[in-house]
Motif scaffolding. Structure first.
Motif, PDB file in Angstrom:
ATOM      1  N   ILE A   1       0.662  -1.204   0.034  1.00 27.41           N
ATOM      2  CA  ILE A   1      -0.054   0.017   0.098  1.00 27.41           C
ATOM      3  C   ILE A   1       1.128   1.149   0.126  1.00 27.41           C
ATOM      4  CG2 ILE A   1      -0.317  -0.014   2.569  1.00 27.41           C
ATOM      5  CD1 ILE A   1      -3.047   0.873   1.845  1.00 27.41           C
ATOM      6  N   GLY A   2       0.643   2.255  -0.681  1.00 29.20           N
ATOM      7  CA  GLY A   2       1.375   3.489  -0.947  1.00 29.20           C
ATOM      8  C   GLY A   2       0.563   4.498  -1.500  1.00 29.20           C
TER       9      GLY A   2
ATOM     10  N   LEU B   1       6.847  14.072  -6.851  1.00 27.44           N
ATOM     11  CA  LEU B   1       6.298  12.712  -6.990  1.00 27.44           C
ATOM     12  C   LEU B   1       6.957  11.878  -6.043  1.00 27.44           C
ATOM     13  CD1 LEU B   1       5.058  11.935 -10.684  1.00 27.44           C
ATOM     14  CD2 LEU B   1       3.888  12.694  -8.707  1.00 27.44           C
ATOM     15  N   ALA B   2       8.441  11.869  -6.105  1.00 22.27           N
ATOM     16  CA  ALA B   2       9.300  10.880  -5.405  1.00 22.27           C
ATOM     17  C   ALA B   2       9.332  11.281  -3.916  1.00 22.27           C
ATOM     18  CB  ALA B   2      10.878  10.944  -6.016  1.00 22.27           C
ATOM     19  N   THR B   3       9.026  12.502  -3.505  1.00 26.14           N
ATOM     20  CA  THR B   3       9.149  12.933  -2.273  1.00 26.14           C
ATOM     21  C   THR B   3       7.757  13.132  -1.555  1.00 26.14           C
ATOM     22  OG1 THR B   3       9.335  15.199  -2.859  1.00 26.14           O
ATOM     23  CG2 THR B   3      11.402  13.916  -2.501  1.00 26.14           C
ATOM     24  N   PHE B   4       7.100  14.471  -2.014  1.00 22.88           N
ATOM     25  CA  PHE B   4       5.728  14.790  -1.255  1.00 22.88           C
ATOM     26  C   PHE B   4       4.772  13.372  -1.764  1.00 22.88           C
ATOM     27  CE2 PHE B   4       8.082  18.735  -1.101  1.00 22.88           C
ATOM     28  CZ  PHE B   4       7.827  19.079   0.437  1.00 22.88           C
ATOM     29  N   GLY B   5       5.001  13.195  -2.903  1.00 21.77           N
ATOM     30  CA  GLY B   5       3.907  12.413  -3.323  1.00 21.77           C
ATOM     31  C   GLY B   5       3.777  11.040  -2.528  1.00 21.77           C
ATOM     32  N   LYS B   6       4.733  10.654  -2.088  1.00 17.41           N
ATOM     33  CA  LYS B   6       4.982   9.296  -1.157  1.00 17.41           C
ATOM     34  C   LYS B   6       4.380   9.392   0.051  1.00 17.41           C
ATOM     35  CE  LYS B   6       7.106   7.263  -4.490  1.00 17.41           C
ATOM     36  NZ  LYS B   6       6.269   5.983  -5.243  1.00 17.41           N
TER      37      LYS B   6
END
Ligand SMILES: C[S@@+](CC[C@H](N)C(=O)[O-])C[C@H]1O[C@@H](n2cnc3c(N)ncnc32)[C@H](O)[C@@H]1O
Length: 290
Positions: free
Chosen positions: A240-241, A260-265
């Protein structure tokens, strides 16, 4: 297979709203005016670049020879990825237009399988028909997300998996737009509420028609709420993510892929999950009894 009944009020409202295929805004932005293979490719390239993490969740290589049902077809990009991966593809959508577009894609691409019109709330497939069910951005629109996940669980064979995306209850979008109300959402979540409903203005940020009206039904789920629902239907959460972050917040300088790779996660607007049905998966290449 014939079209199934679309007979609850939510289904009828959804069938009408989504007749304008979702992705139509992008169509306009990209200058697409037809559904020729070149235009569809242009749309698909944009979609896949916009959601660069999708392939990792979908895991197309694992779908070859599998019976795969997609629920909620939209413009058909994901469906085409599934069919092109060598799966035995079936598609289900409550609205006619996405079904017709998907069937055109399958025919033009020379893929087997077909899409049918019907609601996942009363899905027109027997129990244990599929190895994999894929549903991106659909189950939270059905008017009954619990039942929709239950139907997906029913249609999965033992050892099968549901790969799904729903809107995330605690994202930069809900933080920005619900503020104090988010505390109430969180308290209700702690007390076991199955989802939060947001409000019309928030829902319209995610999906709106040309008149600016929000999709008729949209709910938002937290990590915990999705896990509780999965458990209620005897599904296990294997992954889940959170994903997705606004393009607008790039401010013209920050690469979106970095967001996407920082805040998105962390506070991304979408919640992806892979839910598994216990049991031993059999080998690929059985054909589905329809
Ligand atoms: C936001 S779009 C997502 C489409 C596509 N998966 C994508 O990623 O672009 C939601 C889709 O779910 C479909 N849908 C809504 N309610 C449904 C239901 N009860 N059963 C099946 N499909 C439904 C809509 O018609 C629409 O095509």
């Amino acid at each position: 297979m014939d079209a199934a009944a679309v007979d609850t009020r939510a289904d009828r409202e959804n069938a009408a709203f989504w007749e304008m295929i979702c992705g139509s805004n992008w169509e306009t932005r990209l200058g697409i005016t037809d559904s020729s293979p070149a235009s569809l490719r242009k749309f698909d390239d944009y979609y896949r670049t916009f959601y660069p993490y999708l392939e990792d969740w979908l895991d197309p290589a694992s779908l070859a020879g599998r019976d795969v049902l997609e629920v909620g077809l939209g413009y058909g990009t994901v469906g085409q990825m599934i069919a092109a991966a060598g799966a035995n593809y079936s598609g289900l959508d409550v609205a006619r237009a996405p079904v017709d577009l998907m069937n055109r894609r399958l025919q033009t691409g020379g893929y087997s399988g077909c899409a049918v019109q019907g609601s996942v709330l009363d899905a027109p497939f027997p129990a244990e028909s599929f190895d994999v069910v894929v549903s991106i951005g659909c189950l939270h629109h059905t008017g009954d997300v619990q039942r929709a996940i239950g139907e997906a669980a029913r249609m999965l064979r033992p050892g099968g998996r549901l790969m799904m995306m729903v809107y995330h209850a605690y994202s930069y979008q809900t933080f920005a737009r619900r503020r104090a109300k988010l505390v109430g959402d969180w308290l209700r979540d702690r007390r076991g509420a199955p989802y939060s409903t947001g409000d019309e203005a928030l829902r319209a940020v995610y999906d709106a028609n040309a008149a600016g009206e929000a999709a008729p039904h949209t709910v938002f789920l937290s990590h915990k709420q999705l896990t509780r629902t999965a458990e209620r239907h005897a599904l296990t959460v294997s992954r889940i993510g959170r994903e997705n972050f606004s393009q607008r917040l790039q401010l013209g300088v920050i690469p979106r892929n970095w967001l996407l790779a920082t805040f998105g996660k962390w506070i991304g607007s979408d919640l992806y999950a892979v839910l598994e049905k216990p049991g031993r998966a059999k080998n690929a290449s059985r054909s589905r009894a329809a």
